[in-house]
Design a protein around this motif. Structure first.
Motif: not given
Lengths: 478, 478
Positions: B197-210
């Motif tokens: 099972p997983v939690v789906k969500g959006r990353k914060t700007d700090k953690e997002k892809f370059a």
């Protein structure tokens, strides 16, 4: 970088300029696109789908013959590459070197694998203890890099996709059996999947793999009479095992070295498909490897019911063939050219009149034969036609290979053949490197292989005249 | 390099040393072997077979959703990598640099792809002209290199296998749909194939892809309460398109930039399988991804008819399950341990007494439940059991994830959770980088994602107390 040209432009005729014809096809059939790194190409969806079909077919064969897939790292420490003396001499001049990781200079250079013998050997030496651990029959799907000066899409690129098999065995006999078994898998795959006939044989010492005891090859003949080495299988004997210390305790309780093989086949065979089957309208794909086996072209597709019928046919046909509908607004004639360029084996045309008559038009890409077929018969006709096309392509290529194979028993005949008879030349050879080099220099011919099917076309070496039993296939090669 | 230890040795208990337990399993279940290059591992047959099953499953999903596979070169010119400013800052510190080809020093350094956005962008800019050419939905299976300082098998290695999807679209809406569609494909695959099972969500700007406008993630929870980012999907907006000039003529006749996505999932999920399902006897593989779903152990196999019966059962069972017989001379108890270590979902024991009674013994790896089953019923019992095991593993993992998810509404609760409640911590966040960094520093927690299923567990940011609606999952992560 040049933008893609539209497909409607004709390609160069193969009789005018074979090399340009080839380049036109790889670009215009959308198999590849050039990249910014010299000699490296992009495999576009259509080109990659051909490779996926080859890969799927071979992978099943490998598993049926008891092989397991593994994945080795792509970087090889310089010291590891140097462990086998012949191997490093053969490959070091053409590897790409990694010298920095991030901001840091590495203590030891790493090369990107040009082939993975050294990595497999190192691994084998760590996991083998006794004869109970043997054989190990591994395969790897990956890309490798060889820094080539002159490159051509599929035939010779600085990076290419391939599979490399690596096996170790208890006895010399088992290793030899494996070497020949996998060569036969390659030959059968070219025949049964790609409709390409080959000559099977052994390479001369000059042409063998760096570090091998014996290299076996399948050689195919291209439309222009040049040979293409299409797959190789190597028996390493115990050479690598000694260099890397791959030892096991035998049934006699004594420590001994394993007997080893490797074998590889690459995207190069896609070049063979093009140059064996193609014509001046483009690619001709053998049905079993074609990503699309049949394309449906709705004629007058704005008329009521045409698109629906096309889609209905697609669904039915998809049960037994790889099929797609081209429902775009392009003109039918334009579509015909496009799918001819892409070498789709069968075209199905369906329009309002056909629907009225419960029939369709089928057109073969290879012969351009046009047939009216009742819709109810498609299920039997299409699979039969696909098999017939495969057989016809194989027969045509086999016939051509025979026609383009000549015999030379004297230096004069060798001269004549080298200058005026493109294709394989069968001639005797004494086994000396000196003669092989002289033949290369004087006639521009390299030894392709010592075929398994030996014949005695003469008693003497074509070069020095010494008595010999060994027949060699000579040729110009890609 | 250490020789492989025999499997009979027990592994470290996960309660004693979770990291060592993990390392013991990857080695003793023969998933990987270390290589000479630090941080790069060898995927052995059993480990690679798990990846092949994941690959086969995902590849079908990708094709069903209209994607095509391609292959880009592995080397990226330094100037190309630098075209998108955020991207180069994110990746340049961890790439491997090729500086020499053969004996020659290259005029421009090339890096081995850490990810292929720049290559796809360059290619897209060459093949796109009008809205008719859109969308392009590509995927690539390959290995990538990221020069990591601290590495662990599957979780973080300097080289790893993955797939990277790259798509371009006419509108922002289509790109956003694609981004979420592929995130859902990942989440469904973890649930339906890996029983995770997983939690789906959006990353914060700090953690997002370059270089991304938005990154979405699926986060899974490991046995030790740490989170594992298991797949990400990025919406690039038009950022890369502007940097690389990927433009097309729109329906309005005007030149405009494409909207772009990318998404990736790697061999890292094999680490998740181990750390979600495994126990102190070794691996527990969810049946649908297990290379072997059932192993047959002949008991008293030297007795007449036992091996024959085992082989007969294998043949029958192979019609509906991946099955093998272990007919070696090892003791049954030793074999039991070995297949427990390897996490084979079902064990079938058959001996002379069983044959007399027309029955076999089935043992579940997950619950160790032992059942006597009539041989005639196997065809219905085995497939049902495999499904039941999948469901049980998923239910157990889901239950654990819920139990190990706590809520913090005050700094005191956050302290308590961070120090004493391993797992996800739900807490509100104002959206400021400053608070995110403070939470990392003070509690050692990173933001895992802003979940799609938002709740208002409090009104104020856990850190600064500012009013907010945004819930974040926090945790310690691999």
């Amino acid at each position: 970088m040049e933008k893609n040209k539209k497909l409607v432009e004709a390609i160069t005729s193969m009789d005018v300029d074979f090399a340009q014809w080839y380049t036109d096809i790889v670009k215009k059939a959308e198999l590849i696109e050039y990249s910014l790194v010299k000699g490296a190409v992009i495999l576009r969806p259509y080109g990659y789908a051909i490779w996926e079909n080859i890969q799927g077919y071979l992978d099943r064969k490998f598993k049926e013959t008891g092989h397991e897939n593994v994945y080795m790292p792509m970087l090889i420490p310089e010291s590891l590459l140097q462990k086998e003396k012949d191997h490093v001499v053969g490959f070091a001049p053409e590897v790409a070197w990694v010298t920095h990781g991030g901001e840091e200079k590495l203590q030891e250079r790493l090369c990107i694998r040009p082939t993975s013998e050294t990595l497999f050997c190192e691994h084998f030496s760590n996991i083998i203890q006794s004869y109970n651990d043997l054989p190990k029959k591994y395969n790897q799907w990956c890309s490798v890099i060889r820094w080539e000066k002159t490159t051509r899409p599929f035939l010779r690129t600085s990076e290419f996709l391939w599979q490399e098999g690596h096996t170790i065995h208890e006895t010399a006999e088992e290793a030899q059996e494996e070497t020949i078994r996998m060569l036969n898998v390659y030959a059968d795959t070219l025949r049964d999947l790609l409709a390409i006939p080959v000559v099977k044989g052994r390479k001369t010492d000059k042409e063998k793999f760096a570090g091998a005891e014996a290299t076996y090859t399948i050689e195919a003949l291209m439309h222009d009479g040049k040979a293409l080495q299409s797959g190789t299988s190597h028996n390493f004997g115990q050479g690598f095992a000694e260099a890397f210390g791959i030892r096991f305790t035998g049934r006699d309780g004594k420590l001994q070295h394993v007997h080893q093989t490797s074998w590889g086949l690459s995207t190069r065979v896609i070049g063979a498909i093009i140059m064996v089957h193609g014509d001046d309208s483009g690619l001709i794909l053998p049905p079993r490897v074609a990503p699309t086996q049949l394309v449906i072209i709705p004629v007058a597709h704005h008329k009521e019911g045409v698109l629906e019928k096309a889609e209905e046919l697609r669904q039915k046909i998809s049960a037994y063939a790889r099929v797609k509908v081209d429902a775009t607004d392009k003109k039918p004639g334009w579509k015909f050219s496009e799918y001819e360029m892409k070498g789709v084996p069968l075209r199905l045309e369906v329009g309002p009149k056909d629907i009225e008559n419960n029939q369709v038009v089928l057109v073969r890409r290879d012969t351009r034969e046009k047939m009216f077929v009742n819709m109810d018969d498609l299920e039997t006709v299409i699979p039969r036609l696909l098999d017939e096309i495969h057989d016809a392509l194989l027969a045509k290529a086999t016939e051509r290979m025979h026609t383009m194979t000549s015999v030379a028993t004297t230096p004069e005949e060798m001269r004549e053949a080298a200058d005026h008879k493109p294709g394989f030349i069968k001639a005797m050879w004494c086994g000396e490197l000196k003669c092989e080099e002289e033949i290369k220099e004087v006639y521009g011919l390299s030894s392709r292989c010592m075929p398994f099917e030996q014949e005695k076309v003469a008693d003497h070496c074509i070069c020095c005249g010494k008595e010999t039993d060994t027949l060699v296939y000579w040729g110009k090669a890609y």
